[in-house]
Design an enzyme around this catalytic site. Structure first.
Site, PDB file in Angstrom:
ATOM      1  N   GLU A 290       1.408  -1.604   0.067  1.00 49.13           N
ATOM      2  CA  GLU A 290       0.148  -0.261   0.080  1.00 49.13           C
ATOM      3  C   GLU A 290       0.833   1.238   0.253  1.00 49.13           C
ATOM      4  O   GLU A 290       2.517   0.987  -0.219  1.00 49.13           O
ATOM      5  CB  GLU A 290      -0.832  -0.104   0.937  1.00 49.13           C
ATOM      6  CG  GLU A 290      -0.247   0.217   3.087  1.00 49.13           C
ATOM      7  CD  GLU A 290      -0.944  -0.545   3.690  1.00 49.13           C
ATOM      8  OE1 GLU A 290      -1.609   0.678   4.511  1.00 49.13           O
ATOM      9  OE2 GLU A 290      -2.000  -1.494   3.545  1.00 49.13           O
ATOM     10  N   ARG A 294       0.999  10.568   3.888  1.00 52.43           N
ATOM     11  CA  ARG A 294       1.845  11.140   4.478  1.00 52.43           C
ATOM     12  C   ARG A 294       2.906  11.120   5.062  1.00 52.43           C
ATOM     13  O   ARG A 294       3.558  10.308   4.814  1.00 52.43           O
ATOM     14  CB  ARG A 294       0.340  10.459   5.913  1.00 52.43           C
ATOM     15  CG  ARG A 294       0.854   9.272   6.483  1.00 52.43           C
ATOM     16  CD  ARG A 294       0.439   8.948   7.550  1.00 52.43           C
ATOM     17  NE  ARG A 294       0.888   8.092   8.256  1.00 52.43           N
ATOM     18  CZ  ARG A 294       0.851   6.193   7.929  1.00 52.43           C
ATOM     19  NH1 ARG A 294      -0.663   6.457   7.367  1.00 52.43           N
ATOM     20  NH2 ARG A 294       1.067   5.448   8.635  1.00 52.43           N
TER      21      ARG A 294
HETATM   22  C1  MV4 Z   1      -0.228  -9.045   4.198  1.00 55.64           C
HETATM   23  C2  MV4 Z   1       1.392  -9.992   4.921  1.00 55.64           C
HETATM   24  C3  MV4 Z   1       1.326 -11.312   4.088  1.00 55.64           C
HETATM   25  N1  MV4 Z   1       0.885 -11.667   2.589  1.00 55.64           N
HETATM   26  N2  MV4 Z   1      -0.015  -9.564   2.744  1.00 55.64           N
HETATM   27  C4  MV4 Z   1       0.369  -5.731   7.392  1.00 55.64           C
HETATM   28  C5  MV4 Z   1       0.089  -4.011   6.989  1.00 55.64           C
HETATM   29  C6  MV4 Z   1      -0.089  -3.660   5.973  1.00 55.64           C
HETATM   30  N3  MV4 Z   1       0.485  -2.696   5.091  1.00 55.64           N
HETATM   31  C7  MV4 Z   1      -0.068  -4.835   5.083  1.00 55.64           C
HETATM   32  N4  MV4 Z   1       0.615  -6.257   6.058  1.00 55.64           N
HETATM   33  C8  MV4 Z   1       0.721  -6.941   5.078  1.00 55.64           C
HETATM   34  N5  MV4 Z   1      -0.139  -7.451   4.252  1.00 55.64           N
HETATM   35  C9  MV4 Z   1       0.124 -10.361   2.311  1.00 55.64           C
HETATM   36  N6  MV4 Z   1      -0.075 -11.205   1.089  1.00 55.64           N
HETATM   37  C10 MV4 Z   1       1.940  -9.227   5.943  1.00 55.64           C
HETATM   38  C11 MV4 Z   1       1.601  -7.649   6.074  1.00 55.64           C
HETATM   39  C12 MV4 Z   1       2.447  -7.832   7.391  1.00 55.64           C
HETATM   40  C13 MV4 Z   1       1.484  -8.147   8.573  1.00 55.64           C
HETATM   41  C14 MV4 Z   1       0.672  -8.724   8.540  1.00 55.64           C
HETATM   42  C15 MV4 Z   1      -0.360  -9.934  10.125  1.00 55.64           C
HETATM   43  C16 MV4 Z   1       1.152  -9.613  11.017  1.00 55.64           C
HETATM   44  C17 MV4 Z   1       2.132  -8.519  11.081  1.00 55.64           C
HETATM   45  C18 MV4 Z   1       2.521  -8.153   9.811  1.00 55.64           C
HETATM   46  C19 MV4 Z   1       3.575  -7.184   9.759  1.00 55.64           C
HETATM   47  C20 MV4 Z   1       3.624  -6.688   8.382  1.00 55.64           C
HETATM   48  C21 MV4 Z   1       3.367  -7.109   7.421  1.00 55.64           C
END
Ligand code: MV4
Length: 446
Positions: A290, A294
């Site tokens: 994403e 900001r």
């Molecule tokens: C994900 C992912 C794994 N696979 N998407 C977290 C915040 C947002 N910016 C996107 N995020 C994530 N997207 C896919 N396809 C892992 C994260 C992720 C995350 C997920 C669970 C727990 C902690 C996390 C920390 C950073 C990113």
């Protein structure tokens, strides 16, 4: 730059101070707005003028658009800086500011809207040839469509709210049965949290690093990047430690990720500072997640390695100036690490702990920066987030930065409320942190 005479800062805490500092250096007068709970805050003291905008709860003050606009009108401000959180990514607020003849210090409302809808942003990246994780084409309204998409992609998958972001409204789903249970719950949660039910899904990556690229765009279609930050050390989507460069980054990978981030921002005519978030897997594949439209909490680590004042540059491009440097001027010098010091109790699941600061002794010396709004006898109100201070260290290389971080954390004394300082002291002595061998699950096994 004679563009702005008076800036209203629609925020509080350390970021309000950070913005006031930038304005002072630029010769711009400042207006602080504050809630009844924040009368004794430093942003109120350091600003040239101040206006009380309501009671403690943010919905009565820092989120109250009408009161902020009234404050801007009565003080004759010509620009409004939203900082981060609160109204920073509220497209409606950005629109209303411009309609009321106040320059919103940030991207256009359309930029915010486009990136704020995560499924739309994802499709835009696909159109521009930027890598994304395999996932659904757009959002779905019905469980059967989610099930069909998931079985095509293969489990595990992650359900995301298109209006979410920063981890809000996400759910990892490991099989068909779990998806059947999770779909309607996630949909309802998204609806009540964001006023938008729509969900999309992606293949779930198990142990990636969170690596984000800082970008800046001006009103002359120029977009540049300022390198990356590794923000993998987080807990429940709250980052605790951020650093630049990413410990596993290479010159070639930075060039590729940087080009993608610049293309992402350019594709929507982005103006302002922004951050393009990627996940980086073990095989050095990266995927767009994403874009944050900001200035971010962790911007100082980029300032320390590039020497660019991002907040001054942000104000400058919003005022219609060109970016003040060229691509060839940017090189990453040394290594910077930031620790977020929160008033939270790590022994009680990081519960926020408002209260009075009885002793405050920040660290100093070579390569140390502390961005904070607290002082001895400051009373932390219960209404806002628990960030007390950001400790940012810089060294010629990662080892020197870690040594400076370790001794700074030893010097740092905050008494009166529990803080995350001790927790950070443990992190900086962890073998995997020291070797740079960590991913987004680091704190789960900590
Ligand atoms: C994900 C992912 C794994 N696979 N998407 C977290 C915040 C947002 N910016 C996107 N995020 C994530 N997207 C896919 N396809 C892992 C994260 C992720 C995350 C997920 C669970 C727990 C902690 C996390 C920390 C950073 C990113």
């Amino acid at each position: 730059m004679a563009r702005f005479k008076k800036m209203l800062i629609a925020n509080r805490g350390e970021i309000a101070l950070r913005i006031i500092r930038a304005c002072k250096e630029l010769g711009i007068d400042t207006v602080a707005v504050y809630s009844e709970a924040d009368r004794d805050c430093l942003h109120v003291r350091f600003a040239d003028e101040e206006v009380c905008i309501g009671r403690g709860p943010a919905s009565d003050s820092y989120l109250n658009i009408q009161r902020i606009l009234s404050a801007a009108e009565i003080t004759n401000a010509d620009a409004i800086h939203p900082g981060y959180c609160f109204l920073a990514e509220n497209a409606e607020f950005a629109d209303i500011c411009s309609q009321s003849q106040f320059v919103f210090i940030g991207p256009t409302a359309d930029n915010i809207r486009m990136m704020g809808d995560k499924a739309t942003a994802r499709n835009l990246m696909i159109e521009n040839g930027i890598p994304v994780v395999p996932g659904s084409n757009g959002t779905f309204e019905e469980e059967k469509d989610a099930l069909a998409a998931a079985s095509e992609i293969g489990y595990p998958v992650i359900l995301k709210a298109t209006a979410g972001g920063g981890g809000k409204g996400m759910r990892v789903v490991r099989d068909e049965k779990e998806l059947k249970g999770a779909f309607s719950i996630a949909r309802a949660e998204a609806g009540s949290a964001f006023g938008n039910h729509a969900l999309y899904l992606e293949k779930y990556l198990e142990k990636p690093r969170h690596v984000e690229i800082q970008v800046i765009g001006d009103q002359f279609d120029k977009v540049l990047h300022l390198g990356e930050r590794d923000c993998s050390i987080q807990r429940r989507h709250q980052k605790l430690v951020e650093e630049s460069p990413c410990p596993v980054m290479t010159v070639q990978l930075r060039r590729k990720m940087g080009e993608c981030a610049v293309k992402a921002a350019s594709s929507i005519g982005y103006v302002g500072v922004g951050t393009v978030e990627f996940l980086l897997d073990k095989d050095f594949n990266f995927y767009f997640m994403e874009m944050n439209t900001r200035i971010q909490v962790e911007h100082p680590v980029t300032e320390m390695v590039t020497g660019v004042d991002l907040v001054k540059e942000q104000i400058s491009v919003a005022g219609g100036n060109q970016i003040s440097f060229k691509k060839s001027d940017i090189s990453l010098k040394g290594h910077a690490i930031e620790c977020r010091i929160n008033a939270e109790d790590p022994k009680r699941d990081f519960i926020p702990c408002p209260g009075e600061i009885t002793t405050f002794h920040p660290p100093g010396g070579p390569g140390v920066r502390v961005d904070t709004h607290i002082y001895q006898s400051y009373k932390i109100p219960p209404y806002y987030d628990s960030l007390l201070a950001k400790l940012i260290v810089h060294g010629r290389n990662r080892n020197e930065a870690i040594a400076r971080l370790r001794r700074s954390l030893e010097e740092f004394i905050v008494l009166g409320v529990p803080t995350t300082i001790d927790f950070h002291r443990e992190i900086v002595n962890d073998a995997r942190f020291i070797s740079g061998d960590f991913d987004i699950q680091f704190l789960e096994k900590f």
